[in-house]
Write a protein that holds these residues in place. Structure first.
Motif, PDB file in Angstrom:
ATOM      1  N   VAL A 221      -4.364   2.282   7.919  1.00  0.00           N
ATOM      2  CA  VAL A 221      -4.591   1.332   8.078  1.00  0.00           C
ATOM      3  C   VAL A 221      -3.575  -0.166   7.802  1.00  0.00           C
ATOM      4  CG1 VAL A 221      -6.594  -0.341   8.030  1.00  0.00           C
ATOM      5  CG2 VAL A 221      -7.111   2.026   8.191  1.00  0.00           C
ATOM      6  N   LEU A 222      -3.051  -0.226   8.765  1.00  0.00           N
ATOM      7  CA  LEU A 222      -2.309  -1.962   8.361  1.00  0.00           C
ATOM      8  C   LEU A 222      -3.219  -2.982   9.130  1.00  0.00           C
ATOM      9  CD1 LEU A 222      -0.408   1.059   8.994  1.00  0.00           C
ATOM     10  CD2 LEU A 222       1.389  -0.076   9.647  1.00  0.00           C
ATOM     11  N   SER A 223      -3.158  -4.157   7.563  1.00  0.00           N
ATOM     12  CA  SER A 223      -3.079  -5.209   8.046  1.00  0.00           C
ATOM     13  C   SER A 223      -2.262  -6.062   7.709  1.00  0.00           C
ATOM     14  CB  SER A 223      -4.089  -6.145   6.525  1.00  0.00           C
ATOM     15  OG  SER A 223      -4.122  -6.689   7.015  1.00  0.00           O
ATOM     16  N   LEU A 224      -1.909  -6.909   9.259  1.00  0.00           N
ATOM     17  CA  LEU A 224      -1.000  -7.928   9.350  1.00  0.00           C
ATOM     18  C   LEU A 224      -1.611  -9.377   8.849  1.00  0.00           C
ATOM     19  CD1 LEU A 224       0.254  -5.409  10.639  1.00  0.00           C
ATOM     20  CD2 LEU A 224       1.284  -7.658  12.563  1.00  0.00           C
ATOM     21  N   GLY A 225      -2.422  -9.304   8.075  1.00  0.00           N
ATOM     22  CA  GLY A 225      -3.690 -10.588   8.046  1.00  0.00           C
ATOM     23  C   GLY A 225      -2.959 -11.032   6.400  1.00  0.00           C
ATOM     24  N   GLN A 226      -3.730 -12.320   6.001  1.00  0.00           N
ATOM     25  CA  GLN A 226      -3.307 -12.680   5.065  1.00  0.00           C
ATOM     26  C   GLN A 226      -4.121 -12.146   3.559  1.00  0.00           C
ATOM     27  OE1 GLN A 226      -3.266 -16.699   6.049  1.00  0.00           O
ATOM     28  NE2 GLN A 226      -1.619 -16.279   6.940  1.00  0.00           N
ATOM     29  N   VAL A 227      -3.741 -12.500   2.733  1.00  0.00           N
ATOM     30  CA  VAL A 227      -4.265 -12.163   0.774  1.00  0.00           C
ATOM     31  C   VAL A 227      -4.132 -13.392   0.210  1.00  0.00           C
ATOM     32  CG1 VAL A 227      -4.528 -10.887  -0.660  1.00  0.00           C
ATOM     33  CG2 VAL A 227      -4.472 -10.004   1.144  1.00  0.00           C
ATOM     34  N   TRP A 228      -5.234 -13.740   0.181  1.00  0.00           N
ATOM     35  CA  TRP A 228      -5.379 -14.858  -1.233  1.00  0.00           C
ATOM     36  C   TRP A 228      -6.421 -13.973  -2.151  1.00  0.00           C
ATOM     37  CZ3 TRP A 228      -6.445 -15.939   4.144  1.00  0.00           C
ATOM     38  CH2 TRP A 228      -8.182 -16.079   4.142  1.00  0.00           C
TER      39      TRP A 228
ATOM     40  N   THR B 222     -12.053 -13.870  -6.956  1.00  0.00           N
ATOM     41  CA  THR B 222     -12.077 -12.172  -6.759  1.00  0.00           C
ATOM     42  C   THR B 222     -10.655 -12.827  -5.526  1.00  0.00           C
ATOM     43  OG1 THR B 222     -13.226 -13.085  -5.232  1.00  0.00           O
ATOM     44  CG2 THR B 222     -13.794 -11.807  -6.795  1.00  0.00           C
ATOM     45  N   ILE B 223     -10.199 -11.197  -5.060  1.00  0.00           N
ATOM     46  CA  ILE B 223      -8.881 -11.513  -4.494  1.00  0.00           C
ATOM     47  C   ILE B 223      -9.456 -11.705  -2.594  1.00  0.00           C
ATOM     48  CG2 ILE B 223      -7.179 -10.160  -3.242  1.00  0.00           C
ATOM     49  CD1 ILE B 223      -7.159 -11.485  -6.395  1.00  0.00           C
ATOM     50  N   GLY B 224      -9.512 -12.803  -1.745  1.00  0.00           N
ATOM     51  CA  GLY B 224     -10.143 -12.687  -0.889  1.00  0.00           C
ATOM     52  C   GLY B 224      -8.822 -12.029   0.401  1.00  0.00           C
ATOM     53  N   GLY B 225      -9.346 -12.795   1.694  1.00  0.00           N
ATOM     54  CA  GLY B 225      -8.934 -12.759   3.087  1.00  0.00           C
ATOM     55  C   GLY B 225      -8.634 -11.189   3.550  1.00  0.00           C
ATOM     56  N   SER B 226      -7.661 -10.217   3.807  1.00  0.00           N
ATOM     57  CA  SER B 226      -7.437  -9.255   4.282  1.00  0.00           C
ATOM     58  C   SER B 226      -7.393  -8.587   3.435  1.00  0.00           C
ATOM     59  CB  SER B 226      -6.262  -8.734   5.238  1.00  0.00           C
ATOM     60  OG  SER B 226      -6.045  -9.509   6.143  1.00  0.00           O
ATOM     61  N   PHE B 227      -7.539  -8.674   2.328  1.00  0.00           N
ATOM     62  CA  PHE B 227      -7.729  -7.328   1.135  1.00  0.00           C
ATOM     63  C   PHE B 227      -9.042  -6.520   1.161  1.00  0.00           C
ATOM     64  CE2 PHE B 227      -9.325  -6.667  -3.187  1.00  0.00           C
ATOM     65  CZ  PHE B 227      -8.360  -5.750  -4.210  1.00  0.00           C
ATOM     66  N   ARG B 228     -10.144  -7.231   1.419  1.00  0.00           N
ATOM     67  CA  ARG B 228     -11.618  -7.073   1.156  1.00  0.00           C
ATOM     68  C   ARG B 228     -11.122  -5.420   2.529  1.00  0.00           C
ATOM     69  NH1 ARG B 228     -13.704  -6.927  -3.704  1.00  0.00           N
ATOM     70  NH2 ARG B 228     -13.567  -9.687  -4.173  1.00  0.00           N
TER      71      ARG B 228
ATOM     72  N   GLU C 240       1.048 -16.569   1.895  1.00  0.00           N
ATOM     73  CA  GLU C 240       0.728 -15.937   2.594  1.00  0.00           C
ATOM     74  C   GLU C 240       0.394 -16.659   4.067  1.00  0.00           C
ATOM     75  OE1 GLU C 240      -2.648 -18.874   1.799  1.00  0.00           O
ATOM     76  OE2 GLU C 240      -0.488 -17.837   0.017  1.00  0.00           O
ATOM     77  N   SER C 241       0.806 -18.118   4.336  1.00  0.00           N
ATOM     78  CA  SER C 241       0.997 -18.662   5.318  1.00  0.00           C
ATOM     79  C   SER C 241       2.055 -19.673   5.595  1.00  0.00           C
ATOM     80  CB  SER C 241      -0.155 -19.885   5.201  1.00  0.00           C
ATOM     81  OG  SER C 241       0.348 -20.480   4.404  1.00  0.00           O
ATOM     82  N   GLN C 242       3.507 -19.104   4.845  1.00  0.00           N
ATOM     83  CA  GLN C 242       4.591 -19.524   5.120  1.00  0.00           C
ATOM     84  C   GLN C 242       5.186 -18.433   5.555  1.00  0.00           C
ATOM     85  OE1 GLN C 242       5.610 -20.033   0.572  1.00  0.00           O
ATOM     86  NE2 GLN C 242       4.207 -21.970   1.139  1.00  0.00           N
TER      87      GLN C 242
END
Length: 351
Positions: free
Chosen positions: A21-28, A53-59, A128-130
């Motif tokens: 499972v690969l995520s191209l999402g952002q983690v913050w 907590t670590i959020g975004g695509s980390f979950r 993460e957004s740059q």
């Protein structure tokens, strides 16, 4: 036409669990603060509890890893206090970072104020957004992999990298060696018309909650049911079926419409809407279990489960995540516990 998913004895896939499972999402990082009341402009408030907590695509990736699939983060991580926290969390959960690093910027964070009734979010965007057009150039999904994209990645500079990734790997949805899963956000109105069109043409599997589905439907001009039907005492199930059917028909792609303990409504192209029941659980969390559901679903697809079985197992995983929440944040269970509940061998406390 509505089909009701009937729980059954699963035929377990024989595919080796090598697909990732690969995520191209952002983690913050999410900094959550409980307050008695929201401070007015220029005012003052005291927090009774603070939880980072670590959020975004980390979950999503954490859930995929716990459900037994190799998980890989393809987004950007910065250099600094928050970036270090992200790297440590990924390593602790066995998640590989295969994306880019930035040495000149730290990862961003979100301040979340919770007064028990409402949550207020203040975002500081970071590395993460740059991204840019080259952000995902090194990402090469293999046959059977599941690629996850979150709505956040479609709204900033990283969106050009998503467009380039599509152009390189997803031109023909019928001849794509990997599976594409997208969960949008309520802020879809910030996504450009051209990019949204390209995403729709890629025909991914869409996984949405009701609010996200409403926003997507409005962008695509899909007629919506009377809002009153979605309230307690309204025709909630009927409204969810209608929304899933009409939106799925417009997307011409698989659609999962999540509704917590109510389960999920699923439509595959050319088919009827199927309701996959959820698992009752006490609502004691302050954050959604949608990321856990998406990650568990992606893991099950990577392991060769059918779409409906994957949704059923993800429903079970999300229910257990809410029951086992840590400081209000749903905590995804492992594969064995989720399968036990999905197969009827486990019982949640809220049942």
């Amino acid at each position: 036409m509505l089909h009701e998913f009937m729980p059954h004895a699963f035929t377990r896939p024989t595919r080796p669990q090598a697909a990732s499972v690969l995520s191209l999402g952002q983690v913050w990082v999410d900094v959550m603060m409980d307050v008695n009341e929201m401070p007015p402009s220029g005012g003052f408030s005291v927090s009774q509890a603070v939880n980072a907590t670590i959020g975004g695509s980390f979950r999503v990736l954490q859930a995929a890893s716990r459900m037994g699939s190799p998980a890989k983060h393809a987004g950007i991580i910065g250099n600094g206090m928050w970036g270090t926290a992200v790297r440590e969390a990924l390593a602790h959960n066995g998640i590989d970072h295969i994306g880019q690093d930035r040495l000149d910027s730290d990862t961003g964070f979100r301040l979340v104020l919770n007064d028990g009734e409402h949550k207020t979010f203040i975002a500081t965007y970071g590395a993460e957004s740059q991204g840019d057009v080259s952000t995902f150039d090194a990402i090469e999904p293999r046959v059977g992999d599941v690629v996850h994209i979150s709505g956040n990645t479609l709204m900033d500079h990283s969106s050009s990298g998503i467009e380039a990734f599509f152009a390189r790997t997803a031109l023909d949805p019928d001849d794509r060696p990997y599976t594409l899963v997208i969960n949008p956000t309520n802020a879809l109105e910030l996504v450009s018309e051209q990019l949204l069109e390209n995403v729709v043409l890629a025909r991914p599997i869409w996984s949405c909650n009701r609010q996200e589905a409403h926003t997507l439907a409005e962008r695509l001009g899909v007629p919506l049911s009377d809002a009153k039907k979605f309230t307690v005492g309204g025709a909630f199930d009927e409204a969810m079926e209608d929304l899933c059917g009409s939106l799925g028909e417009t997307l011409r792609a698989p659609l999962i419409l999540r509704a917590g303990s109510h389960g999920a409504w699923v439509r595959e192209p050319g088919g009827a809407v199927t309701h996959v029941p959820g698992f009752p659980v006490k609502s004691v969390h302050t954050r959604s279990a949608g990321a856990c559901h998406t990650g568990a679903f992606c893991a099950m697809l990577a392991q060769g489960w059918s779409m409906l079985d994957a949704v059923h197992i993800a429903n079970a995983a999300a229910s257990l995540a809410i029951e086992r929440n840590i400081a209000g944040v749903p905590d995804c269970p492992d594969r064995q516990d989720a399968l036990a509940l999905a197969e009827g061998h486990g019982q949640g406390k809220g049942e």
